[in-house]
Write an enzyme that holds these catalytic residues in place. Structure first.
Site, PDB file in Angstrom:
ATOM      1  N   ASP A  26      29.706  37.819  34.949  1.00  0.00           N
ATOM      2  CA  ASP A  26      29.614  37.211  36.423  1.00  0.00           C
ATOM      3  C   ASP A  26      29.043  38.021  37.389  1.00  0.00           C
ATOM      4  O   ASP A  26      28.298  37.436  38.218  1.00  0.00           O
ATOM      5  CB  ASP A  26      31.086  36.671  36.691  1.00  0.00           C
ATOM      6  CG  ASP A  26      31.461  35.520  36.020  1.00  0.00           C
ATOM      7  OD1 ASP A  26      30.715  34.601  35.442  1.00  0.00           O
ATOM      8  OD2 ASP A  26      32.821  35.253  35.818  1.00  0.00           O
ATOM      9  N   ARG A 107      44.757  41.900  44.450  1.00  0.00           N
ATOM     10  CA  ARG A 107      43.725  41.315  45.017  1.00  0.00           C
ATOM     11  C   ARG A 107      43.657  41.740  46.699  1.00  0.00           C
ATOM     12  O   ARG A 107      42.756  42.015  47.243  1.00  0.00           O
ATOM     13  CB  ARG A 107      43.818  39.893  45.208  1.00  0.00           C
ATOM     14  CG  ARG A 107      43.530  39.190  43.674  1.00  0.00           C
ATOM     15  CD  ARG A 107      42.238  39.831  43.050  1.00  0.00           C
ATOM     16  NE  ARG A 107      41.775  39.185  41.602  1.00  0.00           N
ATOM     17  CZ  ARG A 107      41.260  39.873  40.815  1.00  0.00           C
ATOM     18  NH1 ARG A 107      40.780  41.271  40.999  1.00  0.00           N
ATOM     19  NH2 ARG A 107      41.257  39.058  39.581  1.00  0.00           N
ATOM     20  N   ASP A 136      42.899  33.740  42.839  1.00  0.00           N
ATOM     21  CA  ASP A 136      42.314  35.051  43.333  1.00  0.00           C
ATOM     22  C   ASP A 136      41.307  34.631  44.583  1.00  0.00           C
ATOM     23  O   ASP A 136      41.318  35.636  45.370  1.00  0.00           O
ATOM     24  CB  ASP A 136      41.677  35.777  42.142  1.00  0.00           C
ATOM     25  CG  ASP A 136      42.596  36.221  41.203  1.00  0.00           C
ATOM     26  OD1 ASP A 136      43.612  36.654  41.522  1.00  0.00           O
ATOM     27  OD2 ASP A 136      42.118  36.237  40.030  1.00  0.00           O
ATOM     28  N   SER A 193      39.222  35.548  29.136  1.00  0.00           N
ATOM     29  CA  SER A 193      39.135  35.979  30.785  1.00  0.00           C
ATOM     30  C   SER A 193      40.247  36.886  30.986  1.00  0.00           C
ATOM     31  O   SER A 193      41.417  36.569  30.835  1.00  0.00           O
ATOM     32  CB  SER A 193      38.885  34.813  31.490  1.00  0.00           C
ATOM     33  OG  SER A 193      39.420  35.115  32.981  1.00  0.00           O
TER      34      SER A 193
HETATM   35  N1  ARG Z   1      47.499  33.763  36.597  1.00  0.00           N
HETATM   36  C1  ARG Z   1      47.522  34.836  37.293  1.00  0.00           C
HETATM   37  C2  ARG Z   1      47.417  34.975  38.831  1.00  0.00           C
HETATM   38  O1  ARG Z   1      47.032  33.642  39.245  1.00  0.00           O
HETATM   39  C3  ARG Z   1      46.552  35.904  36.583  1.00  0.00           C
HETATM   40  C4  ARG Z   1      45.082  35.482  36.944  1.00  0.00           C
HETATM   41  C5  ARG Z   1      43.777  36.515  36.261  1.00  0.00           C
HETATM   42  N2  ARG Z   1      42.905  36.605  37.048  1.00  0.00           N
HETATM   43  C6  ARG Z   1      41.865  36.458  36.511  1.00  0.00           C
HETATM   44  N3  ARG Z   1      40.746  36.270  37.366  1.00  0.00           N
HETATM   45  N4  ARG Z   1      41.582  36.350  35.340  1.00  0.00           N
HETATM   46  O2  ARG Z   1      47.644  36.050  39.459  1.00  0.00           O
END
Ligand code: ARG
Length: 417
Positions: A26, A107, A136, A193
């Site tokens: 990406d 994040r 995110d 992912s």
């Molecule tokens: N579900 C988790 C969260 O919202 C993990 C997210 C993982 N992020 C990703 N871009 N794959 O914090």
């Protein structure tokens, strides 16, 4: 482009972009795409939060090859551990009963570092690779809008309308090197992912979206599946001072090292696999597969020790605030003042959380088996079945019971008598 929020960039004003670059498909496509569609310069930032197996020289080389003006790699492991993971430990932070928030904690730090680098490199805009369906984007954009109202944001994945196939085609067309994942039949498989750092790893996508599909073993890249874990259990001891894990088996370790070592031991014994149904803040319900060996052990030990040094009243109350803390952080509101208010409470309670917890790890399980603390609100002779007398008068018990149950008994009689 139609702009909905004040912090979204007006394409005409995008001249130099700070891209949060991971080296994956990406953000590599994005690095080229931003130069082409905005005619803008791109400065890359890659943040090391302890994700295993990254080669930052390779990532940097790739960014420069794809035309980045600069590429910065920041090792933020110490800061992440002390300023983000530690408060989470003190708050026993688990969202939805199982997710220790490693991504949610990472994040706001990544976005804060992006703001600092954007300012240092004279960028007007920050770009990230989050989709429009996840949490995110909320965590990153809320952080940027809070800390740097002068900076704008672009989130190409939300708008470029390329699917995985189109992205791969774009990459091929523009000479962007891509990793592929051939299946046994030779066809190309889409990868999971993944997001990871020193506090855990998540996988989403593929069969994980099929709720009736039990985990395929190839998803577990960190934790040994319990059935393949060693036949011999392992006992470990974690020492805490004021809520901070400071020793492993008596050896004093820096926080990052301690977390890494505990993760390694837990992973070997199959500890910390969580198959989680999760309520995202953007409305979706999703399934995540988490591998969180360090968190599964450290949080268990911390919470157990905290209960030992707390009174019944503290122990009844704190989990409510713990839950609120985890929800705020999950929901991308790291900079919300309530989080600071809650942290003050967490700090105060954790002043007493000093002592040692012994655990046994065996085939996917971690269990507390020994505890010691100078602050334990515990007196073996009072709790003992074998003696009576002393401070605890058993003959006072009936009087206590009479008054303790008084209102309940009155109400029962009124309604049922
Ligand atoms: N579900 C988790 C969260 O919202 C993990 C997210 C993982 N992020 C990703 N871009 N794959 O914090």
């Amino acid at each position: 482009m139609l702009r909905t929020a004040s912090y979204e960039a007006d394409p005409a004003q995008v001249h130099r972009v700070l891209l949060l670059y991971s080296g994956g498909l990406d953000t590599s496509v994005m690095l080229k795409w931003i130069q082409d569609s905005y005619g803008a310069e791109v400065v890359c930032l890659t943040v090391n939060l302890g994700q295993p197996g990254e080669d930052y020289e390779v990532i940097k080389g790739k960014a420069m090859k794809l035309g980045a003006l600069e590429c910065h790699v920041v090792d933020a492991r110490e800061q992440f551990a002390h300023e983000f993971v530690l408060p989470a430990i003190k708050a026993n932070a688990l969202y939805g009963g199982g997710y220790p928030l490693f991504t949610a904690l990472g994040r706001p730090l990544i976005a804060k570092l992006a703001v600092e680098q954007a300012r240092a490199s004279g960028c007007d805009t920050i770009a990230h690779g989050c989709t429009g369906k996840g949490n995110d984007q909320v965590r990153i954009e809320a952080t940027i809008a809070t800390l740097a109202p002068e900076l704008k944001v672009i989130a190409p994945v939300r708008s470029w309308q390329m699917g995985r196939e189109e992205e791969i085609a774009y990459a091929r067309e523009h000479g962007i090197p891509i990793k592929t994942f051939p299946t046994q039949s030779g066809a190309e498989a889409t990868p999971y992912s993944i997001d990871d750092n020193l506090w855990g790893r998540s996988s989403e996508g593929r069969w994980i979206e099929d709720l009736e599909h039990a985990p395929d073993d190839d998803v577990f890249q960190l934790v040994t599946p319990p059935e393949r874990a060693p036949e011999e259990p392992q006992e470990i001891e974690l020492g805490f001072e004021r809520g901070v894990p400071v020793t492993l088996d008596g050896e004093r370790l820096e926080l990052v090292t301690l977390i890494e070592r505990v993760a390694e031991i837990g992973a070997r014994h199959g500890v910390g696999i969580v198959d989680h149904i999760e309520d995202r803040i953007v409305g979706l319900k999703v399934r995540d597969i988490y591998e969180v060996p360090a968190a599964a052990i450290v949080l268990l030990a911390h919470q157990d020790l905290e209960r030992l040094v707390g009174t019944i009243h503290q122990n009844q109350f704190k989990p409510e605030l713990d839950r609120q803390w985890a929800y705020l952080v999950y929901a991308g509101l790291w900079w919300e003042p309530l989080r600071g208010d809650l942290d003050a409470y967490m700090e105060r309670v954790n002043e007493q959380v000093t002592g040692t917890i012994g655990l046994k790890l065996y085939k996917g399980h971690a269990r507390v088996q020994t505890r010691s603390s100078p602050n334990a609100v515990y007196d073996a002779s009072l709790a003992s079945f074998s003696q009576s007398g002393g401070l605890f008068s058993q003959s006072a018990a009936p009087g206590f019971i009479e008054l303790w149950s008084l209102q309940s008994r009155m109400a029962w009689r009124l309604r049922n008598g």
